[in-house]
Design a protein around this motif. Sequence first.
Motif, PDB file in Angstrom:
ATOM      1  N   SER A 179     -79.287  -8.997 112.287  1.00 23.64           N
ATOM      2  CA  SER A 179     -79.076  -9.598 113.562  1.00 23.64           C
ATOM      3  C   SER A 179     -77.739 -10.374 113.650  1.00 23.64           C
ATOM      4  O   SER A 179     -77.644 -11.269 114.469  1.00 23.64           O
ATOM      5  CB  SER A 179     -80.174 -10.714 113.936  1.00 23.64           C
ATOM      6  N   GLY A 180     -76.853 -10.206 112.666  1.00 24.55           N
ATOM      7  CA  GLY A 180     -75.689 -10.903 112.598  1.00 24.55           C
ATOM      8  C   GLY A 180     -74.516 -10.112 112.835  1.00 24.55           C
ATOM      9  O   GLY A 180     -74.752  -8.977 113.166  1.00 24.55           O
ATOM     10  N   LEU A 181     -73.496 -10.492 112.680  1.00 29.09           N
ATOM     11  CA  LEU A 181     -72.286  -9.745 112.666  1.00 29.09           C
ATOM     12  C   LEU A 181     -72.026  -8.645 111.691  1.00 29.09           C
ATOM     13  O   LEU A 181     -71.872  -7.436 111.845  1.00 29.09           O
ATOM     14  CB  LEU A 181     -70.729 -10.620 112.558  1.00 29.09           C
ATOM     15  N   MET A 182     -72.413  -9.021 110.275  1.00 31.50           N
ATOM     16  CA  MET A 182     -72.222  -8.025 109.191  1.00 31.50           C
ATOM     17  C   MET A 182     -71.091  -7.181 109.054  1.00 31.50           C
ATOM     18  O   MET A 182     -71.456  -5.876 108.985  1.00 31.50           O
ATOM     19  CB  MET A 182     -73.575  -7.239 109.391  1.00 31.50           C
ATOM     20  N   GLU A 183     -70.032  -7.751 109.223  1.00 26.32           N
ATOM     21  CA  GLU A 183     -68.862  -6.930 109.118  1.00 26.32           C
ATOM     22  C   GLU A 183     -68.381  -6.810 107.799  1.00 26.32           C
ATOM     23  O   GLU A 183     -67.556  -5.812 107.485  1.00 26.32           O
ATOM     24  CB  GLU A 183     -67.718  -7.776 110.217  1.00 26.32           C
ATOM     25  N   ILE A 184     -68.785  -7.870 107.001  1.00 24.94           N
ATOM     26  CA  ILE A 184     -68.692  -7.700 105.546  1.00 24.94           C
ATOM     27  C   ILE A 184     -69.935  -8.166 104.773  1.00 24.94           C
ATOM     28  O   ILE A 184     -70.860  -8.533 105.213  1.00 24.94           O
ATOM     29  CB  ILE A 184     -67.475  -8.633 105.259  1.00 24.94           C
ATOM     30  N   ASN A 185     -69.932  -7.690 103.389  1.00 28.47           N
ATOM     31  CA  ASN A 185     -70.796  -7.756 102.453  1.00 28.47           C
ATOM     32  C   ASN A 185     -70.238  -8.848 101.653  1.00 28.47           C
ATOM     33  O   ASN A 185     -69.294  -8.732 100.874  1.00 28.47           O
ATOM     34  CB  ASN A 185     -71.260  -6.546 101.748  1.00 28.47           C
ATOM     35  N   LEU A 186     -71.129  -9.858 101.480  1.00 26.00           N
ATOM     36  CA  LEU A 186     -70.714 -11.165 100.345  1.00 26.00           C
ATOM     37  C   LEU A 186     -71.555 -10.616  99.198  1.00 26.00           C
ATOM     38  O   LEU A 186     -72.567  -9.961  99.243  1.00 26.00           O
ATOM     39  CB  LEU A 186     -70.910 -12.194 100.887  1.00 26.00           C
ATOM     40  N   PRO A 187     -70.945 -10.813  97.957  1.00 27.33           N
ATOM     41  CA  PRO A 187     -71.682 -10.658  96.675  1.00 27.33           C
ATOM     42  C   PRO A 187     -72.968 -11.245  96.697  1.00 27.33           C
ATOM     43  O   PRO A 187     -73.114 -12.411  97.006  1.00 27.33           O
ATOM     44  CB  PRO A 187     -70.861 -11.028  95.464  1.00 27.33           C
ATOM     45  N   ALA A 188     -74.110 -10.373  96.477  1.00 29.69           N
ATOM     46  CA  ALA A 188     -75.585 -10.978  96.277  1.00 29.69           C
ATOM     47  C   ALA A 188     -75.612 -11.785  94.784  1.00 29.69           C
ATOM     48  O   ALA A 188     -75.743 -10.863  93.623  1.00 29.69           O
ATOM     49  CB  ALA A 188     -76.593  -9.783  96.606  1.00 29.69           C
ATOM     50  N   LEU A 189     -75.698 -12.978  94.830  1.00 31.44           N
ATOM     51  CA  LEU A 189     -75.740 -13.764  93.431  1.00 31.44           C
ATOM     52  C   LEU A 189     -77.101 -14.208  93.234  1.00 31.44           C
ATOM     53  O   LEU A 189     -77.564 -14.500  91.893  1.00 31.44           O
ATOM     54  CB  LEU A 189     -74.880 -14.922  93.486  1.00 31.44           C
ATOM     55  N   SER A 190     -77.851 -14.539  94.122  1.00 32.83           N
ATOM     56  CA  SER A 190     -79.463 -14.991  93.894  1.00 32.83           C
ATOM     57  C   SER A 190     -80.271 -14.489  95.119  1.00 32.83           C
ATOM     58  O   SER A 190     -79.854 -14.751  96.225  1.00 32.83           O
ATOM     59  CB  SER A 190     -79.367 -16.378  93.403  1.00 32.83           C
ATOM     60  N   PRO A 191     -81.613 -14.804  95.099  1.00 35.60           N
ATOM     61  CA  PRO A 191     -82.501 -14.788  96.093  1.00 35.60           C
ATOM     62  C   PRO A 191     -82.233 -15.788  96.890  1.00 35.60           C
ATOM     63  O   PRO A 191     -81.904 -17.072  96.442  1.00 35.60           O
ATOM     64  CB  PRO A 191     -83.843 -14.779  95.410  1.00 35.60           C
ATOM     65  N   GLY A 192     -82.350 -15.639  98.299  1.00 34.48           N
ATOM     66  CA  GLY A 192     -82.189 -16.598  99.128  1.00 34.48           C
ATOM     67  C   GLY A 192     -83.161 -17.482  99.776  1.00 34.48           C
ATOM     68  O   GLY A 192     -82.910 -18.330 100.750  1.00 34.48           O
ATOM     69  N   SER A 193     -84.456 -16.997  99.236  1.00 35.50           N
ATOM     70  CA  SER A 193     -85.582 -17.797  99.761  1.00 35.50           C
ATOM     71  C   SER A 193     -86.707 -17.616  98.938  1.00 35.50           C
ATOM     72  O   SER A 193     -86.607 -16.806  98.059  1.00 35.50           O
ATOM     73  CB  SER A 193     -85.961 -16.856 101.249  1.00 35.50           C
ATOM     74  N   SER A 194     -87.359 -18.862  99.275  1.00 38.16           N
ATOM     75  CA  SER A 194     -88.914 -18.884  98.174  1.00 38.16           C
ATOM     76  C   SER A 194     -89.706 -18.260  98.862  1.00 38.16           C
ATOM     77  O   SER A 194     -91.202 -17.992  98.338  1.00 38.16           O
ATOM     78  CB  SER A 194     -89.125 -20.488  97.879  1.00 38.16           C
ATOM     79  N   ILE A 195     -89.750 -17.871 100.174  1.00 37.03           N
ATOM     80  CA  ILE A 195     -90.669 -17.316 101.086  1.00 37.03           C
ATOM     81  C   ILE A 195     -90.422 -15.795 101.571  1.00 37.03           C
ATOM     82  O   ILE A 195     -91.482 -15.038 101.975  1.00 37.03           O
ATOM     83  CB  ILE A 195     -91.198 -18.271 101.976  1.00 37.03           C
ATOM     84  N   MET A 196     -89.085 -15.648 102.078  1.00 37.17           N
ATOM     85  CA  MET A 196     -88.821 -14.341 102.605  1.00 37.17           C
ATOM     86  C   MET A 196     -88.229 -13.465 101.865  1.00 37.17           C
ATOM     87  O   MET A 196     -87.072 -13.634 101.183  1.00 37.17           O
ATOM     88  CB  MET A 196     -87.630 -14.809 103.959  1.00 37.17           C
ATOM     89  N   PRO A 197     -88.862 -12.344 101.276  1.00 32.71           N
ATOM     90  CA  PRO A 197     -88.417 -11.154 100.364  1.00 32.71           C
ATOM     91  C   PRO A 197     -87.247 -10.774 101.140  1.00 32.71           C
ATOM     92  O   PRO A 197     -86.981 -10.258 102.246  1.00 32.71           O
ATOM     93  CB  PRO A 197     -89.533 -10.263 100.213  1.00 32.71           C
ATOM     94  N   GLY A 198     -86.031 -10.652 100.030  1.00 33.68           N
ATOM     95  CA  GLY A 198     -84.638  -9.890 100.324  1.00 33.68           C
ATOM     96  C   GLY A 198     -83.754 -10.851 101.024  1.00 33.68           C
ATOM     97  O   GLY A 198     -82.669 -10.231 101.323  1.00 33.68           O
ATOM     98  N   LYS A 199     -84.175 -11.877 101.425  1.00 30.05           N
ATOM     99  CA  LYS A 199     -83.042 -12.759 102.047  1.00 30.05           C
ATOM    100  C   LYS A 199     -81.952 -13.271 101.043  1.00 30.05           C
ATOM    101  O   LYS A 199     -82.557 -13.525  99.872  1.00 30.05           O
ATOM    102  CB  LYS A 199     -83.573 -14.112 102.722  1.00 30.05           C
ATOM    103  N   ILE A 200     -80.768 -13.165 101.313  1.00 31.30           N
ATOM    104  CA  ILE A 200     -79.787 -13.491 100.442  1.00 31.30           C
ATOM    105  C   ILE A 200     -78.610 -14.437 101.102  1.00 31.30           C
ATOM    106  O   ILE A 200     -78.415 -14.222 102.231  1.00 31.30           O
ATOM    107  CB  ILE A 200     -78.767 -12.054 100.003  1.00 31.30           C
TER     108      ILE A 200
END
Length: 479
Positions: free
Chosen positions: A304-325
């Motif tokens: 749902s965003g721009l997603m023109e680039i991919n930033l390195p995934a360093l850690s899970p981004g949520s304690s409740i939403m699976p897959g969020k970075i």
Amino acid sequence: MSKYRIERDCLGEMEIPDNCYYGIQTTRMMGVSGCANLPVSFFPDMHKALAQIKKAAARANNKIGAMNDDIAEAIAQACDEIIEGKFADQFPLDMWQGGGYTCVNMNINEVVGNRANEILTGKKGSDRVHPNTHVNMGQSTNDTIPSATHLGMIARFDELVRELGLLSVSLRAKEREFKDVVKVGRTCLQDALPLTLGQEFGGYASVIERLKGQAVSMRAGCFEIVMGGSAVGTGFSAEPGYMDAFYAEISEQYGQTITPMKDLFDGFQNADFIVEVSGLVKKVAMTLSKISKDLRILGSGPRSGLMEINLPALSPGSSIMPGKINPTVPEIVIQISHQVAGNDVAISMAYDEGELDLNVWDATFYKCLFESFQLVNAELPILRKHCIDGITANKERCEKEANASIALSTVVAAALGYPLGVKVAHYCEKNNLSVKEAVVRMGLMTSKEADKLVNPMLMTNPKAAAQAVAEFKKEKHLI
């Protein structure tokens, strides 16, 4: 052997544990401070620079005949040991202190004096070397602390210049990597003319290189100090020849010419160089924050965003939403900019509140400036290694958005006039068409002409675009 020794100052006497190299004045101040629970030595630059100053002063006084050889060399040896990192636990004073850091100057005078006395007599005390009479000879807190602050910044500038240089290399590499990735430009967060992702990253590289150049130029100010001015700039208490001998010694120690400020009274009254340096460090922090905010937007999504680039995934981004970075590194950088901006405000206030013949707010200058240096110098390699170097482009998404942008109607305005450009833009919106589709359907261009002119990549090259528009106008007899 006694566990204590008796030391005296103008307020009386006190028992000092004999395992301590600091003395009575340091002990007194330890009892009335501790607000930050952070010692001045947390940033070791001050004490290393003070040790260099005390060493240079001892040898200068020795050269002009004001200090005996053995005392001068014992002081120099004690200073060398401090510079090497010994006695780090003997500098316990809290970062926030009153009195223009008089206690910090006396802390090092006491440590150097006790160690020098130990070298000469086998015990601590002031039998041969006194912290005021000998270690502080020809000096005052009022010239040693500001001078140590300047000299202490040299290594921090060197680190800043090095890290800015490395970041610019990484950004230039991304400029080359993304040179063929065309995308929508954005102004006011609205669609604008296309550019390449490489051009965006080239802009980031350019500002970092400009800041590096400013840091290199500003570093020279670290080598102008106020030593020799003593308490108010007059140099009272120093022996004849002291200043020349001191500056020769301190320059030899640093391997670069160090000079007194042109007007020592100015130097005592005004700490504008600290304000200038803080401003530069803040500018770096703000620039890194601006770049990081852009990266958060460019990498927003993933769906749902721009997603023109991919930033390195360093850690899970949520304690409740699976897959969020989360964009953790850019957010670290942004938060650091908040602290650095606050430090700069504090430094500006401290400069403004310096009155008459001395600015006594050294604690504010040192704590805030060196914290800013540490934060910025530490975040630069984190941003480079854990974010910039690992960024990848979503080329297909960028190209799709670029070709769909109504901002491409700008080429119609350039070729056929602004009013027709507006009509094309409205036609696109009303009929959910691309600009290329609209100009063909409206009969303004053939498919071949539209393929050539309504081309996002062409519009990223102003010379090529201008030539193409001129040829179109000539063929249409518009010029």
